[in-house]
Design an enzyme around this catalytic site. Structure first.
Site, PDB file in Angstrom:
ATOM      1  N   SER A  23       0.820  -1.215   0.000  1.00 28.64           N
ATOM      2  CA  SER A  23       0.000   0.000   0.000  1.00 28.64           C
ATOM      3  C   SER A  23       0.853   1.264   0.000  1.00 28.64           C
ATOM      4  O   SER A  23       0.339   2.368   0.064  1.00 28.64           O
ATOM      5  CB  SER A  23      -0.923  -0.001   1.233  1.00 28.64           C
ATOM      6  OG  SER A  23      -0.158  -0.158   2.414  1.00 28.64           O
ATOM      7  N   ASN A 110      -1.943  -2.330  13.350  1.00 26.17           N
ATOM      8  CA  ASN A 110      -3.399  -2.140  13.357  1.00 26.17           C
ATOM      9  C   ASN A 110      -3.811  -0.894  14.136  1.00 26.17           C
ATOM     10  O   ASN A 110      -4.656  -0.124  13.682  1.00 26.17           O
ATOM     11  CB  ASN A 110      -4.084  -3.384  13.943  1.00 26.17           C
ATOM     12  CG  ASN A 110      -3.814  -4.628  13.112  1.00 26.17           C
ATOM     13  OD1 ASN A 110      -3.272  -4.517  12.011  1.00 26.17           O
ATOM     14  ND2 ASN A 110      -4.168  -5.788  13.627  1.00 26.17           N
ATOM     15  N   THR A 155     -41.127  25.737  -8.719  1.00 28.94           N
ATOM     16  CA  THR A 155     -41.357  24.352  -8.294  1.00 28.94           C
ATOM     17  C   THR A 155     -41.606  23.596  -9.585  1.00 28.94           C
ATOM     18  O   THR A 155     -42.157  24.162 -10.534  1.00 28.94           O
ATOM     19  CB  THR A 155     -42.576  24.195  -7.360  1.00 28.94           C
ATOM     20  OG1 THR A 155     -43.753  24.600  -8.069  1.00 28.94           O
ATOM     21  CG2 THR A 155     -42.451  25.057  -6.097  1.00 28.94           C
ATOM     22  N   HIS A 156     -41.161  22.347  -9.657  1.00 23.63           N
ATOM     23  CA  HIS A 156     -41.248  21.558 -10.899  1.00 23.63           C
ATOM     24  C   HIS A 156     -40.559  22.277 -12.051  1.00 23.63           C
ATOM     25  O   HIS A 156     -40.921  22.076 -13.207  1.00 23.63           O
ATOM     26  CB  HIS A 156     -42.706  21.269 -11.274  1.00 23.63           C
ATOM     27  CG  HIS A 156     -43.541  20.794 -10.123  1.00 23.63           C
ATOM     28  ND1 HIS A 156     -43.686  19.473  -9.804  1.00 23.63           N
ATOM     29  CD2 HIS A 156     -44.249  21.496  -9.195  1.00 23.63           C
ATOM     30  CE1 HIS A 156     -44.468  19.361  -8.729  1.00 23.63           C
ATOM     31  NE2 HIS A 156     -44.824  20.576  -8.334  1.00 23.63           N
ATOM     32  N   SER A 277     -15.338  25.896 -27.035  1.00 28.18           N
ATOM     33  CA  SER A 277     -15.480  24.666 -27.808  1.00 28.18           C
ATOM     34  C   SER A 277     -14.391  24.634 -28.871  1.00 28.18           C
ATOM     35  O   SER A 277     -14.007  25.674 -29.411  1.00 28.18           O
ATOM     36  CB  SER A 277     -16.858  24.651 -28.468  1.00 28.18           C
ATOM     37  OG  SER A 277     -16.848  23.831 -29.622  1.00 28.18           O
ATOM     38  N   LYS A 283     -19.155  29.304 -28.604  1.00 27.13           N
ATOM     39  CA  LYS A 283     -19.516  28.681 -27.335  1.00 27.13           C
ATOM     40  C   LYS A 283     -18.739  29.214 -26.132  1.00 27.13           C
ATOM     41  O   LYS A 283     -17.556  29.490 -26.202  1.00 27.13           O
ATOM     42  CB  LYS A 283     -19.285  27.150 -27.413  1.00 27.13           C
ATOM     43  CG  LYS A 283     -20.256  26.411 -28.288  1.00 27.13           C
ATOM     44  CD  LYS A 283     -21.704  26.476 -27.819  1.00 27.13           C
ATOM     45  CE  LYS A 283     -21.948  25.667 -26.577  1.00 27.13           C
ATOM     46  NZ  LYS A 283     -21.931  24.213 -26.848  1.00 27.13           N
ATOM     47  N   ASN A 285     -18.884  27.639 -22.304  1.00 30.60           N
ATOM     48  CA  ASN A 285     -19.527  26.554 -21.563  1.00 30.60           C
ATOM     49  C   ASN A 285     -19.250  26.617 -20.063  1.00 30.60           C
ATOM     50  O   ASN A 285     -18.137  26.953 -19.655  1.00 30.60           O
ATOM     51  CB  ASN A 285     -19.039  25.199 -22.098  1.00 30.60           C
ATOM     52  CG  ASN A 285     -19.401  24.997 -23.549  1.00 30.60           C
ATOM     53  OD1 ASN A 285     -20.455  25.443 -24.002  1.00 30.60           O
ATOM     54  ND2 ASN A 285     -18.525  24.340 -24.283  1.00 30.60           N
ATOM     55  N   GLU A 290     -20.256  21.933 -14.455  1.00 24.86           N
ATOM     56  CA  GLU A 290     -20.622  20.586 -14.916  1.00 24.86           C
ATOM     57  C   GLU A 290     -19.702  19.532 -14.321  1.00 24.86           C
ATOM     58  O   GLU A 290     -20.144  18.471 -13.883  1.00 24.86           O
ATOM     59  CB  GLU A 290     -20.534  20.519 -16.441  1.00 24.86           C
ATOM     60  CG  GLU A 290     -21.602  21.329 -17.153  1.00 24.86           C
ATOM     61  CD  GLU A 290     -21.309  21.418 -18.643  1.00 24.86           C
ATOM     62  OE1 GLU A 290     -21.373  20.377 -19.312  1.00 24.86           O
ATOM     63  OE2 GLU A 290     -21.004  22.521 -19.122  1.00 24.86           O
ATOM     64  N   TYR A 317      -9.202  -6.470  13.129  1.00 21.14           N
ATOM     65  CA  TYR A 317      -8.632  -5.989  11.864  1.00 21.14           C
ATOM     66  C   TYR A 317      -8.686  -7.069  10.792  1.00 21.14           C
ATOM     67  O   TYR A 317      -8.463  -8.252  11.057  1.00 21.14           O
ATOM     68  CB  TYR A 317      -7.164  -5.550  12.067  1.00 21.14           C
ATOM     69  CG  TYR A 317      -6.525  -5.072  10.775  1.00 21.14           C
ATOM     70  CD1 TYR A 317      -6.696  -3.772  10.332  1.00 21.14           C
ATOM     71  CD2 TYR A 317      -5.781  -5.956   9.976  1.00 21.14           C
ATOM     72  CE1 TYR A 317      -6.142  -3.340   9.130  1.00 21.14           C
ATOM     73  CE2 TYR A 317      -5.219  -5.531   8.774  1.00 21.14           C
ATOM     74  CZ  TYR A 317      -5.403  -4.223   8.360  1.00 21.14           C
ATOM     75  OH  TYR A 317      -4.858  -3.800   7.181  1.00 21.14           O
ATOM     76  N   GLN A 322      -7.475  -2.069   4.478  1.00 22.44           N
ATOM     77  CA  GLN A 322      -6.474  -1.251   3.779  1.00 22.44           C
ATOM     78  C   GLN A 322      -7.132  -0.508   2.601  1.00 22.44           C
ATOM     79  O   GLN A 322      -6.594   0.496   2.124  1.00 22.44           O
ATOM     80  CB  GLN A 322      -5.343  -2.163   3.288  1.00 22.44           C
ATOM     81  CG  GLN A 322      -4.263  -1.464   2.516  1.00 22.44           C
ATOM     82  CD  GLN A 322      -3.032  -2.338   2.349  1.00 22.44           C
ATOM     83  OE1 GLN A 322      -2.310  -2.603   3.307  1.00 22.44           O
ATOM     84  NE2 GLN A 322      -2.803  -2.815   1.137  1.00 22.44           N
ATOM     85  N   LYS A 325      -8.240   3.657   2.286  1.00 18.87           N
ATOM     86  CA  LYS A 325      -7.457   4.887   2.087  1.00 18.87           C
ATOM     87  C   LYS A 325      -7.626   5.599   0.762  1.00 18.87           C
ATOM     88  O   LYS A 325      -7.805   6.820   0.726  1.00 18.87           O
ATOM     89  CB  LYS A 325      -5.972   4.593   2.337  1.00 18.87           C
ATOM     90  CG  LYS A 325      -5.682   4.394   3.804  1.00 18.87           C
ATOM     91  CD  LYS A 325      -4.292   3.887   4.021  1.00 18.87           C
ATOM     92  CE  LYS A 325      -4.243   3.013   5.252  1.00 18.87           C
ATOM     93  NZ  LYS A 325      -5.198   1.859   5.227  1.00 18.87           N
TER      94      LYS A 325
HETATM   95  N1  ARG Z   1      -1.271  -1.179   5.471  1.00 14.73           N
HETATM   96  C1  ARG Z   1      -2.176  -1.672   6.438  1.00 14.73           C
HETATM   97  C2  ARG Z   1      -3.527  -0.974   6.310  1.00 14.73           C
HETATM   98  O1  ARG Z   1      -3.551   0.019   5.714  1.00 14.73           O
HETATM   99  C3  ARG Z   1      -1.661  -1.433   7.820  1.00 14.73           C
HETATM  100  C4  ARG Z   1      -2.183  -2.400   8.840  1.00 14.73           C
HETATM  101  C5  ARG Z   1      -1.679  -3.743   8.496  1.00 14.73           C
HETATM  102  N2  ARG Z   1      -1.926  -4.695   9.508  1.00 14.73           N
HETATM  103  C6  ARG Z   1      -1.785  -5.982   9.286  1.00 14.73           C
HETATM  104  N3  ARG Z   1      -1.997  -6.767  10.286  1.00 14.73           N
HETATM  105  N4  ARG Z   1      -1.487  -6.466   8.119  1.00 14.73           N
HETATM  106  O2  ARG Z   1      -4.523  -1.434   6.762  1.00 14.73           O
END
Ligand code: ARG
Length: 463
Positions: A23, A110, A155-156, A277, A283, A285, A290, A317, A322, A325
């Site tokens: 990650s 964790n 309205t509408h 455009s 144009k 825009n 949008e 966990y 993971q 993120k």
């Molecule tokens: N990269 C992991 C995450 O984002 C960190 C925690 C990993 N923990 C584990 N027991 N593998 O969740």
């Protein structure tokens, strides 16, 4: 490279797996908070005597150097070290030697990742909030200028009753205030330290969690270690707040797109906030609005993605988490970028008061007021509604407005109608008469603006 967890393994990780579960490509964003969290943890380990104070000081100095090196762009992270947490531990041990291996005492990735993301998001909540406050300030400033600018309320998407442009804008002001206070709610629940939860069951070492919480600026520590490492509610709350707020921005954008069309022509967007455009030379825009409407989709998608990821997970966990993120980072960036561009787009638009007034005068937006006039003359509302409905039908045939009907004709429809009818159904009277709390009259709009300024003042002083 040798894995930090490699002791019980007799084979290297498959290359595909290494790439699959790493990650670091995205969680390197957390480096600052990872180091801040580690320093607090290690300082506490030294204070309670789990490691010596000298060891703690060495580790902290090493972490500070690593932080500076990352910031100077001197560090290349290694995907083989999986994530930001292990990358930094590897760098530390390379730098300060064996003592670096003591950093992770009484901690798990964790609880480490849980605290890192909380600290990252805590900061981003503040930043998002300040952008929302700037937008609200712009909305209120523009509203201040347009308390008497008449616009048809719809309205509408059919013309309904006249309101002021200020009143229309201040509806978004209310939404923005809710968006801001939703973030404040979210801030409160986020203010809990998960570090000290260990992998899931706390730790055998006598950690002083209160000390770590104080150093990291959390007002509480979590009361259940399994929840501490499993809870992603705070991310989901932020993503929910983002989704609702993006929905508001998207509706506002939709109106900006409509208003800037030649059919409405209520506003002109500044050239700096419009695009052209490649084929049609004429144009201009409203792409920015949008695109913002479009980006709402990915913010909803990120929320749905994480809700779905979390829904089947047993405690505590699981690696699935993971996946929290990338969606979170994308939501933070998207929401903030939208807010950043929305405020100046709004501030630089030109308001076409004449076209707004013209539209408000058409479409019989004063028909309800004519009925209300009859009610004040003693006609029951339902009867008044029928009389006015008939008059509207006649006017439509004759292609005139209610203001153009002669007094004689009015009196044929109802003898109680007098010369004062014209004043009573002018769009300005229609607005001024709607003076109930929260209505579009200048008095009410002025009161709302004052309340909004108070709301802003309380928060801008704090910031
Ligand atoms: N990269 C992991 C995450 O984002 C960190 C925690 C990993 N923990 C584990 N027991 N593998 O969740």
């Amino acid at each position: 490279m040798a894995k930090l967890w490699g002791g019980r393994f007799s084979k290297d990780t498959n290359k595909l797996v290494e790439d699959f579960h790493s990650s670091i490509s995205f969680d390197q964003k957390l480096y600052h908070w990872d180091i801040v969290g580690s320093k607090a943890h290690v300082r506490m380990l030294g204070d309670v005597g789990v490691i010596t104070k000298e060891e703690a000081a060495q580790i902290i100095a090493g972490l500070d150097e690593i932080l500076a090196e990352i910031e100077n762009g001197q560090v290349v992270f290694d995907p083989a070290a999986e994530d930001i947490h292990m990358n930094i531990e590897v760098l530390l041990t390379e730098k300060i030697g064996a003592v670096g291996k003591k950093m992770h005492t009484g901690r798990s990735r964790n609880d480490q990742v849980a605290v890192d993301v909380r600290m990252y998001l805590r900061d981003e909540v503040e930043h998002t909030k300040s952008l929302l406050l700037e937008l609200l300030t712009a909305v209120v400033d523009i509203a201040e200028e347009h308390k008497e600018t008449v616009i048809p309320g719809y309205t509408h998407l059919q013309r309904a009753q006249p309101v002021s442009f200020a009143h229309h804008l201040l509806a978004y002001g209310e939404m923005l205030k809710r968006d801001i206070t939703r973030l404040e709610d979210c801030q409160q629940r986020m203010d809990v330290l998960p570090l000290g939860s260990g992998a899931l069951a706390g730790t055998t070492f006598p950690l002083d969690r209160e000390q770590v919480a104080a150093e990291l600026g959390f007002s509480q520590v979590c009361l259940n270690s399994m929840d501490g490492v499993s809870d992603r509610d705070f991310i989901l709350e932020y993503m929910s707040a983002a989704s609702i707020s993006m929905m508001h921005l998207s509706r506002f954008c939709e109106e900006i797109i409509l208003w800037s069309s030649q059919e409405f022509h209520f506003i002109d967007l500044d050239d700096g906030y419009s695009t052209g455009s490649s084929i049609m030379p004429q144009k201009k825009n409203p792409d920015v609005a949008e695109l913002m409407r479009g980006k709402t989709g990915r913010v909803y998608g990120n929320l749905m993605g994480l809700l779905t990821t979390m829904k089947g997970l047993p405690l505590a966990y699981n690696k699935d988490m993971q996946e929290d993120k990338e969606g979170l980072f994308d939501t933070v960036d998207t929401w903030q970028k939208c807010l950043l561009v929305f405020t100046p787009m709004l501030r630089t638009m030109t308001v076409r008061k004449d076209n707004m007034l013209q539209a408000a005068k058409g479409g019989f937006t004063n028909a309800t007021d004519l009925a209300d006039y009859l009610v004040r003359k003693g006609v029951p509302f339902r009867d008044a509604h029928a009389i006015v409905g008939k008059m509207v039908a006649e006017c439509l045939d004759r292609q005139i407005s209610l203001d153009e009907v002669s007094l004689e004709e009015y009196q044929q429809h109802h003898p109680a109608i007098e010369e004062d009818i014209y004043e009573a159904i002018s769009v300005y009277t229609c607005m001024a008469m709607r003076n109930t709390i929260g209505g579009p009259s200048v008095a009410q709009t002025t009161a709302t603006i004052a309340a909004d300024r108070e709301f802003l003042k309380a928060r801008l002083i704090e910031a």
